[in-house]
Motif scaffolding. Structure first.
Motif, PDB file in Angstrom:
ATOM      1  N   ALA A 209     -20.970 -21.603  29.599  1.00 59.82           N
ATOM      2  CA  ALA A 209     -19.827 -22.083  28.813  1.00 59.82           C
ATOM      3  C   ALA A 209     -19.145 -20.939  28.087  1.00 59.82           C
ATOM      4  O   ALA A 209     -19.794 -19.991  27.638  1.00 59.82           O
ATOM      5  CB  ALA A 209     -20.294 -23.123  27.802  1.00 59.82           C
ATOM      6  N   GLU A 210     -17.824 -21.025  27.976  1.00 58.63           N
ATOM      7  CA  GLU A 210     -17.072 -20.059  27.189  1.00 58.63           C
ATOM      8  C   GLU A 210     -16.053 -20.792  26.326  1.00 58.63           C
ATOM      9  O   GLU A 210     -15.580 -21.876  26.683  1.00 58.63           O
ATOM     10  CB  GLU A 210     -16.376 -19.038  28.089  1.00 58.63           C
ATOM     11  CG  GLU A 210     -15.387 -19.616  29.077  1.00 58.63           C
ATOM     12  CD  GLU A 210     -14.771 -18.545  29.965  1.00 58.63           C
ATOM     13  OE1 GLU A 210     -13.522 -18.512  30.054  1.00 58.63           O
ATOM     14  OE2 GLU A 210     -15.525 -17.765  30.569  1.00 58.63           O
ATOM     15  N   ALA A 211     -15.738 -20.192  25.174  1.00 60.09           N
ATOM     16  CA  ALA A 211     -14.871 -20.835  24.195  1.00 60.09           C
ATOM     17  C   ALA A 211     -13.410 -20.460  24.422  1.00 60.09           C
ATOM     18  O   ALA A 211     -13.086 -19.358  24.860  1.00 60.09           O
ATOM     19  CB  ALA A 211     -15.288 -20.430  22.788  1.00 60.09           C
ATOM     20  N   LEU A 212     -12.535 -21.408  24.103  1.00 63.78           N
ATOM     21  CA  LEU A 212     -11.094 -21.185  24.179  1.00 63.78           C
ATOM     22  C   LEU A 212     -10.432 -21.950  23.046  1.00 63.78           C
ATOM     23  O   LEU A 212     -10.662 -23.154  22.880  1.00 63.78           O
ATOM     24  CB  LEU A 212     -10.539 -21.665  25.524  1.00 63.78           C
ATOM     25  CG  LEU A 212      -9.020 -21.647  25.694  1.00 63.78           C
ATOM     26  CD1 LEU A 212      -8.489 -20.214  25.653  1.00 63.78           C
ATOM     27  CD2 LEU A 212      -8.600 -22.340  26.979  1.00 63.78           C
ATOM     28  N   THR A 213      -9.619 -21.265  22.245  1.00 63.90           N
ATOM     29  CA  THR A 213      -8.859 -21.904  21.169  1.00 63.90           C
ATOM     30  C   THR A 213      -7.372 -21.844  21.490  1.00 63.90           C
ATOM     31  O   THR A 213      -6.857 -20.789  21.850  1.00 63.90           O
ATOM     32  CB  THR A 213      -9.120 -21.212  19.812  1.00 63.90           C
ATOM     33  OG1 THR A 213     -10.507 -21.276  19.505  1.00 63.90           O
ATOM     34  CG2 THR A 213      -8.330 -21.906  18.704  1.00 63.90           C
ATOM     35  N   GLU A 214      -6.716 -23.007  21.379  1.00 61.92           N
ATOM     36  CA  GLU A 214      -5.269 -23.076  21.567  1.00 61.92           C
ATOM     37  C   GLU A 214      -4.639 -23.648  20.306  1.00 61.92           C
ATOM     38  O   GLU A 214      -5.290 -24.375  19.551  1.00 61.92           O
ATOM     39  CB  GLU A 214      -4.920 -23.964  22.769  1.00 61.92           C
ATOM     40  CG  GLU A 214      -5.405 -23.445  24.113  1.00 61.92           C
ATOM     41  CD  GLU A 214      -4.548 -22.302  24.647  1.00 61.92           C
ATOM     42  OE1 GLU A 214      -3.580 -21.900  23.960  1.00 61.92           O
ATOM     43  OE2 GLU A 214      -4.859 -21.804  25.750  1.00 61.92           O
ATOM     44  N   ASP A 215      -3.361 -23.332  20.082  1.00 63.63           N
ATOM     45  CA  ASP A 215      -2.698 -23.838  18.875  1.00 63.63           C
ATOM     46  C   ASP A 215      -2.219 -25.267  19.099  1.00 63.63           C
ATOM     47  O   ASP A 215      -2.249 -25.796  20.203  1.00 63.63           O
ATOM     48  CB  ASP A 215      -1.534 -22.927  18.470  1.00 63.63           C
ATOM     49  CG  ASP A 215      -0.439 -22.873  19.521  1.00 63.63           C
ATOM     50  OD1 ASP A 215       0.037 -23.947  19.943  1.00 63.63           O
ATOM     51  OD2 ASP A 215      -0.049 -21.757  19.933  1.00 63.63           O
ATOM     52  N   ASP A 216      -1.784 -25.884  18.016  1.00 64.80           N
ATOM     53  CA  ASP A 216      -1.353 -27.286  18.077  1.00 64.80           C
ATOM     54  C   ASP A 216       0.165 -27.400  18.086  1.00 64.80           C
ATOM     55  O   ASP A 216       0.738 -28.316  17.491  1.00 64.80           O
ATOM     56  CB  ASP A 216      -1.943 -28.091  16.921  1.00 64.80           C
ATOM     57  CG  ASP A 216      -1.482 -27.584  15.557  1.00 64.80           C
ATOM     58  OD1 ASP A 216      -0.929 -26.468  15.499  1.00 64.80           O
ATOM     59  OD2 ASP A 216      -1.676 -28.302  14.562  1.00 64.80           O
ATOM     60  N   SER A 217       0.828 -26.483  18.776  1.00 67.75           N
ATOM     61  CA  SER A 217       2.288 -26.512  18.831  1.00 67.75           C
ATOM     62  C   SER A 217       2.809 -27.614  19.739  1.00 67.75           C
ATOM     63  O   SER A 217       4.017 -27.848  19.797  1.00 67.75           O
ATOM     64  CB  SER A 217       2.823 -25.146  19.309  1.00 67.75           C
ATOM     65  OG  SER A 217       2.296 -24.828  20.586  1.00 67.75           O
ATOM     66  N   MET A 218       1.918 -28.281  20.463  1.00 65.22           N
ATOM     67  CA  MET A 218       2.310 -29.454  21.238  1.00 65.22           C
ATOM     68  C   MET A 218       1.279 -30.546  20.983  1.00 65.22           C
ATOM     69  O   MET A 218       0.239 -30.297  20.372  1.00 65.22           O
ATOM     70  CB  MET A 218       2.402 -29.130  22.734  1.00 65.22           C
ATOM     71  CG  MET A 218       1.101 -28.727  23.394  1.00 65.22           C
ATOM     72  SD  MET A 218       1.248 -28.526  25.208  1.00 65.22           S
ATOM     73  CE  MET A 218       2.372 -27.141  25.335  1.00 65.22           C
ATOM     74  N   ALA A 219       1.549 -31.753  21.429  1.00 64.76           N
ATOM     75  CA  ALA A 219       0.610 -32.859  21.240  1.00 64.76           C
ATOM     76  C   ALA A 219      -0.739 -32.494  21.853  1.00 64.76           C
ATOM     77  O   ALA A 219      -0.813 -31.805  22.875  1.00 64.76           O
ATOM     78  CB  ALA A 219       1.159 -34.126  21.886  1.00 64.76           C
ATOM     79  N   ILE A 220      -1.802 -32.967  21.207  1.00 70.14           N
ATOM     80  CA  ILE A 220      -3.149 -32.584  21.632  1.00 70.14           C
ATOM     81  C   ILE A 220      -3.399 -32.955  23.085  1.00 70.14           C
ATOM     82  O   ILE A 220      -3.919 -32.140  23.873  1.00 70.14           O
ATOM     83  CB  ILE A 220      -4.195 -33.230  20.710  1.00 70.14           C
ATOM     84  CG1 ILE A 220      -4.117 -32.617  19.308  1.00 70.14           C
ATOM     85  CG2 ILE A 220      -5.610 -33.038  21.276  1.00 70.14           C
ATOM     86  CD1 ILE A 220      -5.017 -33.269  18.295  1.00 70.14           C
ATOM     87  N   ALA A 221      -3.039 -34.174  23.467  1.00 70.33           N
ATOM     88  CA  ALA A 221      -3.276 -34.598  24.847  1.00 70.33           C
ATOM     89  C   ALA A 221      -2.514 -33.711  25.820  1.00 70.33           C
ATOM     90  O   ALA A 221      -3.036 -33.339  26.881  1.00 70.33           O
ATOM     91  CB  ALA A 221      -2.874 -36.058  25.034  1.00 70.33           C
TER      92      ALA A 221
END
Length: 270
Positions: A209-221
């Motif tokens: 497993a590897e981690a990935l963080t994305e911003d919330d500039s769009m709807a989560i789905a």
């Protein structure tokens, strides 16, 4: 371990695709398939027929047609199961679908369902009532079908109870994957356990497993599905309905959109 797989066989379509996946998973994990065929209860006919058309003959015809259709279903799908060489049981009930799904799912490790549309009628349908009410693991597949080659998996991690349950239940599948990406959406108003922490847990279970963080500039789905498309994943693992269900329906919940995406299979627990 994944040892019992429940497949509803019914009138809503998608039975062939669900059973194909169940057979593939059964062969992969040496599992048992439970095929559940629910006949429409007499009350369904009563609701759909004008009262002036009620008669003993009409009820007899309804029953006879149901029995004939049931025999055809059983012959067709038992032939498929027997040809595949998997262990299986066939259960046939004339009853309420949701009641029987809940009953049989409690003695299964996984239930396979088909994705629906994203309108209100679908969201209020049996599938959604079953997922939220039962809480046990399901894989919801696109209507075109899906295979069980889950080599590249995306975990939509939000540190919620539902997601933690889904990850725990999905461990047999995650262990088989070549790559598991744990996605966290950064939201300023929430405190998350860093996705690296859940990656450490997964690593201790032998999951790559590897981690990935994305911003919330769009709807989560939308962000989850965009990431799934970008990584070309075979499966999305997610918790189901982390908020009040009515709020999810009105405002467009993450689960609702995942269950109607029609491209990626989704593994859910609640």
């Amino acid at each position: 371990m994944l040892k019992t797989i429940l497949v509803p066989i019914g009138h809503a379509g998608g039975a062939d695709e669900r059973l194909d996946l169940a057979i593939e998973l059964a062969n992969k994990y040496d599992a048992h398939v439970t095929a559940l065929h629910i006949l429409l209860p007499m009350g369904e006919m009563v609701k759909s027929v004008p009262i002036e058309a009620y008669s003993g003959e009409a009820f007899d015809r309804f029953t006879r047609e149901q029995e004939e259709e049931a025999a055809e279903y059983r012959a067709k799908y038992e032939k498929k199961l027997q040809s595949a060489g998997v262990r299986y049981d066939w259960y046939q009930q004339q009853s309420d679908l949701l009641t029987q799904l809940n009953l049989h799912a409690r003695s299964a490790d996984l239930t396979i369902l088909s994705q629906k549309g994203d309108d209100i009628d679908d969201i209020l349908g049996v599938m959604h009532d079953f997922i939220i009410g039962n809480g046990l693991p399901v894989i919801v597949i696109p209507t075109k079908g899906a295979n069980a080659d889950y080599k590249n998996v995306l975990v939509a991690w939000d540190n919620g109870k539902q997601c933690a349950t889904a990850v725990h239940n999905a461990l047999p599948i995650l262990k088989e994957a070549d790559k598991v990406t744990v996605l966290t959406i950064s939201e300023d108003d929430k405190d998350h356990i860093p996705e690296a922490d859940i990656c450490v847990k997964l690593a201790r279970h032998g999951v790559n497993a590897e981690a990935l963080t994305e911003d919330d500039s769009m709807a989560i789905a939308d962000r989850i599905l965009e990431t799934a498309n970008k990584l070309d994943v075979d499966l999305i693992v997610s918790g189901a309905w982390g908020h009040r269900r009515l709020r999810e329906i009105i405002f467009g919940g993450v689960t609702k959109k995942l269950l109607s995406n029609q491209k990626h299979s989704v593994y859910l627990s609640h």
